[in-house]
Design a protein around this motif. Structure first.
Motif, PDB file in Angstrom:
ATOM      1  N   LEU A   1      20.529   7.553  -5.564  1.00 34.59           N
ATOM      2  CA  LEU A   1      19.893   6.486  -4.794  1.00 34.59           C
ATOM      3  C   LEU A   1      18.504   6.912  -4.332  1.00 34.59           C
ATOM      4  O   LEU A   1      17.566   6.104  -4.329  1.00 34.59           O
ATOM      5  N   ASP A   2      18.349   8.170  -3.953  1.00 31.55           N
ATOM      6  CA  ASP A   2      17.040   8.660  -3.508  1.00 31.55           C
ATOM      7  C   ASP A   2      16.000   8.575  -4.621  1.00 31.55           C
ATOM      8  O   ASP A   2      14.849   8.192  -4.387  1.00 31.55           O
ATOM      9  N   VAL A   3      16.406   8.935  -5.835  1.00 29.78           N
ATOM     10  CA  VAL A   3      15.487   8.866  -6.978  1.00 29.78           C
ATOM     11  C   VAL A   3      15.106   7.410  -7.258  1.00 29.78           C
ATOM     12  O   VAL A   3      13.933   7.092  -7.490  1.00 29.78           O
ATOM     13  N   CYS A   4      16.093   6.527  -7.224  1.00 28.33           N
ATOM     14  CA  CYS A   4      15.821   5.098  -7.440  1.00 28.33           C
ATOM     15  C   CYS A   4      14.845   4.574  -6.394  1.00 28.33           C
ATOM     16  O   CYS A   4      13.911   3.826  -6.713  1.00 28.33           O
ATOM     17  N   PHE A   5      15.066   4.972  -5.158  1.00 25.00           N
ATOM     18  CA  PHE A   5      14.208   4.516  -4.065  1.00 25.00           C
ATOM     19  C   PHE A   5      12.756   4.955  -4.279  1.00 25.00           C
ATOM     20  O   PHE A   5      11.821   4.153  -4.144  1.00 25.00           O
ATOM     21  N   LYS A   6      12.556   6.211  -4.641  1.00 23.14           N
ATOM     22  CA  LYS A   6      11.200   6.728  -4.846  1.00 23.14           C
ATOM     23  C   LYS A   6      10.493   5.997  -5.992  1.00 23.14           C
ATOM     24  O   LYS A   6       9.313   5.646  -5.889  1.00 23.14           O
ATOM     25  N   GLU A   7      11.213   5.756  -7.074  1.00 25.84           N
ATOM     26  CA  GLU A   7      10.586   5.093  -8.216  1.00 25.84           C
ATOM     27  C   GLU A   7      10.294   3.621  -7.919  1.00 25.84           C
ATOM     28  O   GLU A   7       9.293   3.069  -8.378  1.00 25.84           O
ATOM     29  N   LEU A   8      11.155   3.000  -7.141  1.00 22.74           N
ATOM     30  CA  LEU A   8      10.926   1.601  -6.792  1.00 22.74           C
ATOM     31  C   LEU A   8       9.790   1.445  -5.788  1.00 22.74           C
ATOM     32  O   LEU A   8       9.102   0.423  -5.778  1.00 22.74           O
ATOM     33  N   LEU A   9       9.580   2.448  -4.963  1.00 26.78           N
ATOM     34  CA  LEU A   9       8.407   2.427  -4.084  1.00 26.78           C
ATOM     35  C   LEU A   9       7.121   2.427  -4.909  1.00 26.78           C
ATOM     36  O   LEU A   9       6.167   1.705  -4.605  1.00 26.78           O
ATOM     37  N   ARG A  10       7.113   3.239  -5.957  1.00 26.76           N
ATOM     38  CA  ARG A  10       5.942   3.265  -6.839  1.00 26.76           C
ATOM     39  C   ARG A  10       5.768   1.925  -7.554  1.00 26.76           C
ATOM     40  O   ARG A  10       4.650   1.434  -7.718  1.00 26.76           O
ATOM     41  N   GLU A  11       6.887   1.335  -7.977  1.00 27.84           N
ATOM     42  CA  GLU A  11       6.817   0.037  -8.649  1.00 27.84           C
ATOM     43  C   GLU A  11       6.327  -1.045  -7.686  1.00 27.84           C
ATOM     44  O   GLU A  11       5.559  -1.934  -8.074  1.00 27.84           O
ATOM     45  N   GLU A  12       6.754  -0.966  -6.443  1.00 25.10           N
ATOM     46  CA  GLU A  12       6.297  -1.916  -5.429  1.00 25.10           C
ATOM     47  C   GLU A  12       4.782  -1.829  -5.261  1.00 25.10           C
ATOM     48  O   GLU A  12       4.090  -2.851  -5.165  1.00 25.10           O
ATOM     49  N   GLN A  13       4.268  -0.606  -5.242  1.00 22.60           N
ATOM     50  CA  GLN A  13       2.828  -0.409  -5.111  1.00 22.60           C
ATOM     51  C   GLN A  13       2.087  -0.931  -6.342  1.00 22.60           C
ATOM     52  O   GLN A  13       1.032  -1.562  -6.238  1.00 22.60           O
ATOM     53  N   ARG A  14       2.660  -0.685  -7.515  1.00 26.63           N
ATOM     54  CA  ARG A  14       2.036  -1.162  -8.754  1.00 26.63           C
ATOM     55  C   ARG A  14       1.969  -2.689  -8.774  1.00 26.63           C
ATOM     56  O   ARG A  14       0.941  -3.278  -9.135  1.00 26.63           O
ATOM     57  N   LEU A  15       3.053  -3.333  -8.370  1.00 31.55           N
ATOM     58  CA  LEU A  15       3.085  -4.794  -8.358  1.00 31.55           C
ATOM     59  C   LEU A  15       2.085  -5.363  -7.350  1.00 31.55           C
ATOM     60  O   LEU A  15       1.441  -6.381  -7.611  1.00 31.55           O
ATOM     61  N   ALA A  16       1.965  -4.689  -6.205  1.00 33.58           N
ATOM     62  CA  ALA A  16       1.015  -5.154  -5.194  1.00 33.58           C
ATOM     63  C   ALA A  16      -0.417  -5.040  -5.712  1.00 33.58           C
ATOM     64  O   ALA A  16      -1.240  -5.945  -5.519  1.00 33.58           O
ATOM     65  N   THR A  17      -0.709  -3.924  -6.384  1.00 34.00           N
ATOM     66  CA  THR A  17      -2.049  -3.735  -6.953  1.00 34.00           C
ATOM     67  C   THR A  17      -2.327  -4.766  -8.036  1.00 34.00           C
ATOM     68  O   THR A  17      -3.424  -5.330  -8.117  1.00 34.00           O
ATOM     69  N   GLN A  18      -1.329  -5.024  -8.854  1.00 36.79           N
ATOM     70  CA  GLN A  18      -1.479  -6.018  -9.921  1.00 36.79           C
ATOM     71  C   GLN A  18      -1.747  -7.400  -9.338  1.00 36.79           C
ATOM     72  O   GLN A  18      -2.585  -8.152  -9.858  1.00 36.79           O
ATOM     73  N   THR A  19      -1.070  -7.721  -8.258  1.00 37.66           N
ATOM     74  CA  THR A  19      -1.278  -9.019  -7.611  1.00 37.66           C
ATOM     75  C   THR A  19      -2.695  -9.139  -7.071  1.00 37.66           C
ATOM     76  O   THR A  19      -3.330 -10.194  -7.171  1.00 37.66           O
ATOM     77  N   ILE A  20      -3.202  -8.052  -6.497  1.00 37.55           N
ATOM     78  CA  ILE A  20      -4.573  -8.060  -5.981  1.00 37.55           C
ATOM     79  C   ILE A  20      -5.567  -8.320  -7.108  1.00 37.55           C
ATOM     80  O   ILE A  20      -6.491  -9.127  -6.973  1.00 37.55           O
ATOM     81  N   LEU A  21      -5.373  -7.628  -8.222  1.00 41.13           N
ATOM     82  CA  LEU A  21      -6.281  -7.808  -9.356  1.00 41.13           C
ATOM     83  C   LEU A  21      -6.240  -9.245  -9.872  1.00 41.13           C
ATOM     84  O   LEU A  21      -7.274  -9.831 -10.206  1.00 41.13           O
ATOM     85  N   GLN A  22      -5.042  -9.814  -9.915  1.00 41.70           N
ATOM     86  CA  GLN A  22      -4.908 -11.192 -10.381  1.00 41.70           C
ATOM     87  C   GLN A  22      -5.578 -12.165  -9.420  1.00 41.70           C
ATOM     88  O   GLN A  22      -6.249 -13.111  -9.837  1.00 41.70           O
ATOM     89  N   GLN A  23      -5.393 -11.920  -8.118  1.00 39.04           N
ATOM     90  CA  GLN A  23      -5.999 -12.812  -7.134  1.00 39.04           C
ATOM     91  C   GLN A  23      -7.523 -12.681  -7.138  1.00 39.04           C
ATOM     92  O   GLN A  23      -8.236 -13.671  -6.966  1.00 39.04           O
ATOM     93  N   ASN A  24      -8.007 -11.460  -7.336  1.00 37.67           N
ATOM     94  CA  ASN A  24      -9.456 -11.271  -7.432  1.00 37.67           C
ATOM     95  C   ASN A  24     -10.022 -12.034  -8.626  1.00 37.67           C
ATOM     96  O   ASN A  24     -11.085 -12.658  -8.542  1.00 37.67           O
ATOM     97  N   LYS A  25      -9.297 -11.962  -9.739  1.00 30.75           N
ATOM     98  CA  LYS A  25      -9.747 -12.657 -10.944  1.00 30.75           C
ATOM     99  C   LYS A  25      -9.743 -14.169 -10.722  1.00 30.75           C
ATOM    100  O   LYS A  25     -10.686 -14.873 -11.107  1.00 30.75           O
ATOM    101  N   MET A  26      -8.665 -14.672 -10.093  1.00 31.58           N
ATOM    102  CA  MET A  26      -8.591 -16.110  -9.826  1.00 31.58           C
ATOM    103  C   MET A  26      -9.693 -16.537  -8.863  1.00 31.58           C
ATOM    104  O   MET A  26     -10.276 -17.611  -8.997  1.00 31.58           O
ATOM    105  N   HIS A  27      -9.961 -15.676  -7.891  1.00 35.40           N
ATOM    106  CA  HIS A  27     -11.016 -15.965  -6.916  1.00 35.40           C
ATOM    107  C   HIS A  27     -12.366 -16.079  -7.616  1.00 35.40           C
ATOM    108  O   HIS A  27     -13.137 -17.020  -7.386  1.00 35.40           O
ATOM    109  N   ASP A  28     -12.653 -15.105  -8.493  1.00 40.36           N
ATOM    110  CA  ASP A  28     -13.926 -15.120  -9.223  1.00 40.36           C
ATOM    111  C   ASP A  28     -14.010 -16.326 -10.158  1.00 40.36           C
ATOM    112  O   ASP A  28     -15.057 -16.966 -10.275  1.00 40.36           O
TER     113      ASP A  28
END
Length: 220
Positions: free
Chosen positions: A124-151
Motif C-alpha cells: 500500500l505504501d508503494v501504491c500511495f507514493k506512485e499515485l502521489l506522483r501521478e496526481e502531480q502529473r495530472l495536475a501539471t497536465q491540467t495546467i498546461l491544457q488550461q494555459n493552452k485553452m486560455h491562449d
C-alpha cells in the motif's frame, strides 16, 4: 457484584438484577457487548465497502481508508488467536490495498492497472507514493491544457474581434463552455486542483507550485 452494578451504564442495571452471581452478570454483559460489537463491525464493513475517493486528494483518500480499517481491525483482532494473527493481518493489508486502488477516480485508471498487473504485488505504501506522483502529473497536465485553452481563447477573440467587430456571441469560454466571454472574464471558473470555484488551476493558491512561484516573486 456491587462493583459491577456501579460500573455499568444505568440502562443496564435493571437487566442485571435477575442475576444472583458475579459470574452470571459477566456472562450477560459479555453477550450484550458482543452483540454491540457485531453491529459495529457490520457498520464498519459497510462503510469500508462504500468508501471511494470522490473529490478527495490521494493523501486524504488514503487517510480516510486507514481510519476506517483501524477501527475495524481493533475489534476483529481481539477475537483472532495469536498463532493466526499474522495471516489475518496479511489478508487485511491486501484487501485494504485493493480497495484503495479500485475506488480511485477514473483518471487514475492507467496508474491503477500498472500497479495491479505487476508480477510482485506492491505494498500500500508503494501504491500511495506512485499515485502521489501521478496526481502531480495530472495536475501539471491540467495546467498546461488550461494555459493552452486560455491562449487559444485570447487569440480567437482577437482574430474575430478584428474581422467581425468583436462579436462576443461567437466566442466560447473554454472553462464553462458558455458563449459571450473568454476564460479571463469567466464568472464560473473552477479549479481542478482544489475543487473550488472562483479560479483555475494556474491561479490556485493552495497548489505547491503556485505558492513557490509567489514566494520567488516576493523574494526577488
Amino acid at each position: 457484584m456491587t462493583w459491577i452494578m456501579g460500573s455499568v451504564d444505568q440502562s443496564l442495571v435493571l437487566n442485571l438484577k435477575p442475576y444472583k452471581t458475579a459470574k452470571d452478570m459477566w456472562e450477560y454483559l459479555k453477550k450484550v457487548y458482543n452483540q454491540d460489537n457485531t453491529a459495529k463491525c457490520f457498520h464498519l464493513e459497510y462503510e469500508i465497502a462504500r468508501y471511494s475517493q470522490g473529490d478527495l486528494s490521494i493523501q486524504n483518500y488514503l487517510s480516510g481508508i486507514q481510519n476506517l480499517w483501524a477501527k475495524y481491525v481493533d475489534m476483529i483482532y481481539v477475537q483472532v488467536p495469536i498463532e493466526s494473527l499474522a495471516d489475518v493481518q496479511g489478508v487485511h493489508e491486501q484487501s485494504k490495498r485493493d480497495q484503495f486502488l479500485m475506488k480511485l477516480r477514473p483518471e487514475y485508471k492507467a496508474a491503477r492497472s500498472n500497479l495491479m498487473n505487476r508480477d510482485l504485488s506492491p505494498s500500500l505504501d508503494v501504491c500511495f507514493k506512485e499515485l502521489l506522483r501521478e496526481e502531480q502529473r495530472l495536475a501539471t497536465q491540467t495546467i498546461l491544457q488550461q494555459n493552452k485553452m486560455h491562449d487559444n481563447a485570447i487569440a480567437y477573440a482577437a482574430a474575430h474581434g478584428k474581422s467581425k467587430g468583436r462579436d462576443m456571441r461567437q466566442v466560447q469560454c473554454f472553462s464553462c463552455k458558455e458563449y459571450r466571454h473568454i476564460i479571463v472574464n469567466c464568472a464560473k471558473k473552477f479549479c481542478n486542483y482544489c475543487k473550488k470555484p472562483g479560479h483555475i488551476i494556474k491561479e490556485c493558491p493552495t497548489r505547491p507550485q503556485n505558492c513557490q512561484a509567489s514566494q520567488a516573486v516576493v523574494a526577488s
